[in-house]
Design a protein around this motif. Structure first.
Motif, PDB file in Angstrom:
ATOM      1  N   THR A  78      71.188 -42.313 -95.364  1.00  0.00           N
ATOM      2  CA  THR A  78      71.048 -41.593 -96.625  1.00  0.00           C
ATOM      3  C   THR A  78      71.897 -40.329 -96.566  1.00  0.00           C
ATOM      4  O   THR A  78      72.149 -39.783 -95.492  1.00  0.00           O
ATOM      5  N   ASP A  79      72.315 -39.876 -97.732  1.00  0.00           N
ATOM      6  CA  ASP A  79      73.039 -38.613 -97.854  1.00  0.00           C
ATOM      7  C   ASP A  79      72.481 -37.898 -99.072  1.00  0.00           C
ATOM      8  O   ASP A  79      72.785 -38.258-100.211  1.00  0.00           O
ATOM      9  N   LEU A  82      71.701 -35.544 -94.079  1.00  0.00           N
ATOM     10  CA  LEU A  82      71.876 -36.986 -93.894  1.00  0.00           C
ATOM     11  C   LEU A  82      70.962 -37.511 -92.803  1.00  0.00           C
ATOM     12  O   LEU A  82      70.652 -36.805 -91.832  1.00  0.00           O
ATOM     13  N   THR A  83      70.551 -38.757 -92.951  1.00  0.00           N
ATOM     14  CA  THR A  83      69.746 -39.416 -91.923  1.00  0.00           C
ATOM     15  C   THR A  83      70.228 -40.851 -91.781  1.00  0.00           C
ATOM     16  O   THR A  83      70.825 -41.407 -92.702  1.00  0.00           O
ATOM     17  N   CYS A 130      78.308 -41.565 -89.152  1.00  0.00           N
ATOM     18  CA  CYS A 130      79.439 -40.719 -88.751  1.00  0.00           C
ATOM     19  C   CYS A 130      80.703 -41.094 -89.521  1.00  0.00           C
ATOM     20  O   CYS A 130      81.455 -40.209 -89.950  1.00  0.00           O
ATOM     21  N   LEU A 131      80.949 -42.383 -89.710  1.00  0.00           N
ATOM     22  CA  LEU A 131      82.112 -42.796 -90.490  1.00  0.00           C
ATOM     23  C   LEU A 131      81.995 -42.326 -91.937  1.00  0.00           C
ATOM     24  O   LEU A 131      82.990 -41.943 -92.555  1.00  0.00           O
ATOM     25  N   HIS A 132      80.796 -42.339 -92.470  1.00  0.00           N
ATOM     26  CA  HIS A 132      80.570 -41.836 -93.829  1.00  0.00           C
ATOM     27  C   HIS A 132      80.936 -40.354 -93.913  1.00  0.00           C
ATOM     28  O   HIS A 132      81.593 -39.920 -94.876  1.00  0.00           O
ATOM     29  N   MET A 133      80.545 -39.569 -92.921  1.00  0.00           N
ATOM     30  CA  MET A 133      80.872 -38.139 -92.938  1.00  0.00           C
ATOM     31  C   MET A 133      82.376 -37.916 -92.797  1.00  0.00           C
ATOM     32  O   MET A 133      82.961 -37.070 -93.483  1.00  0.00           O
ATOM     33  N   ASP A 149      84.881 -36.215 -95.567  1.00  0.00           N
ATOM     34  CA  ASP A 149      85.721 -35.059 -95.235  1.00  0.00           C
ATOM     35  C   ASP A 149      87.206 -35.331 -95.433  1.00  0.00           C
ATOM     36  O   ASP A 149      87.939 -34.485 -95.945  1.00  0.00           O
ATOM     37  N   HIS A 150      87.670 -36.520 -95.008  1.00  0.00           N
ATOM     38  CA  HIS A 150      89.112 -36.750 -94.904  1.00  0.00           C
ATOM     39  C   HIS A 150      89.617 -38.038 -95.553  1.00  0.00           C
ATOM     40  O   HIS A 150      90.809 -38.333 -95.444  1.00  0.00           O
ATOM     41  N   GLY A 151      88.736 -38.786 -96.205  1.00  0.00           N
ATOM     42  CA  GLY A 151      89.187 -39.960 -96.924  1.00  0.00           C
ATOM     43  C   GLY A 151      89.080 -41.250 -96.138  1.00  0.00           C
ATOM     44  O   GLY A 151      88.837 -41.267 -94.930  1.00  0.00           O
ATOM     45  N   ALA A 152      89.298 -42.356 -96.855  1.00  0.00           N
ATOM     46  CA  ALA A 152      89.131 -43.685 -96.279  1.00  0.00           C
ATOM     47  C   ALA A 152      90.153 -43.989 -95.194  1.00  0.00           C
ATOM     48  O   ALA A 152      89.840 -44.667 -94.214  1.00  0.00           O
ATOM     49  N   ALA A 153      91.383 -43.485 -95.344  1.00  0.00           N
ATOM     50  CA  ALA A 153      92.427 -43.819 -94.370  1.00  0.00           C
ATOM     51  C   ALA A 153      92.067 -43.309 -92.983  1.00  0.00           C
ATOM     52  O   ALA A 153      92.197 -44.026 -91.985  1.00  0.00           O
TER      53      ALA A 153
END
Length: 339
Positions: A172-173, A178-179, A190-193, A197-201
């Protein structure tokens, strides 16, 4: 005190507790530590802290040496709280973890709770698995939607009735708090964060480096009792690979099933068993990912990106990006590529 290191990296403080789950600690360092800019510069500085610096027990037959104290929490832009084996003392994990450690009367260290209560406003705070109990004890989850490991969700709801517990999601965010559920869902968190922050790429590069899926829906069920696919039956991998090379055109369920020489009904069942979602839902997510990559890496007009990603029109792309990410294509590009 800046939440960035001297060279401009975003500081991530990982809070390690007695009998830390080493897998979850490692997730944070591995994923944030791999994130690089287009020029190859590290984007995060990750530090581990504890209530008392020094040697710390883990869930394995080894210890950690932690150099930083709780002051690191106040110097971070993101705080991550992984689980501890102590968190499971009231759950059904006793048969899963056979250790000789003595179970403490109070698994939530008051010093840690107090330190979390004093972190600066605007700090992003995340918990992996039963780290959610620490955030809840510090009042950081009050009135917020949160999750934890499915075995512990009932206890979280009972102990902290002001938390809106959702036991059926991976993560969740809720506005920067987040949890995540247990274990590998920490990877998704972590990938979501990183993606935020920096986009999908950048997030996709990190995922590729760790050989994990670049994106699993936060709302995907964390635990489903379903039989494993029969290994003698062909998977849906051929169909998925074919789809990724044909995202620019309409793709039907019948075409996907044909790639595996099976009926649409059988294909859909196998797809759900292997991927955890429907073929149509998966296709939409891949199209959004393709659009995000093009928005970040190219100067193509939104209309052309919509066609290349298989949405057909800018209006359709806008609708799906809003539903998936909560932003328009123009806003996404402005955030991750600049004007």
């Amino acid at each position: 005190m800046s939440v960035f290191s001297g060279d401009g990296r975003h500081r991530v403080a990982v809070l390690a507790r007695d009998r830390a789950l080493s897998f979850e600690l490692g997730i944070v360092h591995r994923l944030f530590g791999q994130a690089r800019s287009a020029e190859g510069a590290a984007l995060y500085e990750v530090v581990t802290c504890a209530a008392e610096p020094g040697e710390l027990r883990t869930d394995g037959d080894f210890t950690l040496t932690v150099a930083h104290g709780l002051e690191a929490l106040a110097e971070a832009g993101t705080v991550v709280v992984p689980a501890s084996l102590n968190d499971f003392e009231h759950d059904d994990f006793e048969n899963d973890f056979e250790h000789d450690f003595e179970r403490p009367d109070e698994p939530l260290d008051p010093a840690i709770v107090a330190a979390l209560e004093r972190i600066r406003p605007g700090t992003r705070v995340a918990a992996i698995c039963t780290g959610a109990f620490v955030l809840a004890a510090a009042g950081l989850l009050a009135g917020r939607r949160a999750t934890t490991h499915w075995r512990s969700s009932a206890r979280l709801r009972e102990r902290f009735p002001d938390v809106v517990v959702d036991p059926d999601v991976l993560y969740t965010d809720d506005d920067g708090v987040l949890t995540s559920a247990g274990g590998a869902s920490g990877v998704d968190l972590c990938l979501h964060m990183i993606r935020t922050d920096h986009g999908a790429a950048v997030a996709n590069d990190v995922a590729r480096g760790s050989v994990v899926p670049p994106h699993r829906e936060g709302g995907q069920a964390q635990y489903v009792r379903r039989p494993m696919p029969d290994p003698k039956i062909s998977s849906t991998g051929r169909a998925r690979r074919w789809a990724l090379t044909n995202l620019h055109r309409p793709i039907t369920l019948r075409e996907l099933a044909a790639q595996e020489a099976t009926s649409t009904r059988t294909f859909t069942r196998r797809f759900r068993d292997e991927i955890g979602t429907s073929p149509g839902r998966w296709l939409t997510r891949q199209r959004v990912e393709r659009a995000c990559s093009l928005l970040e890496r190219t100067d193509l007009p939104v209309d052309e990106i919509a066609v290349a990603a298989g949405f057909g029109t800018a209006g359709s792309l806008r609708l799906h990006m809003k539903a998936e990410l909560g932003v328009s294509p123009t806003a996404y590009r402005a955030t991750f590529r600049g004007p």
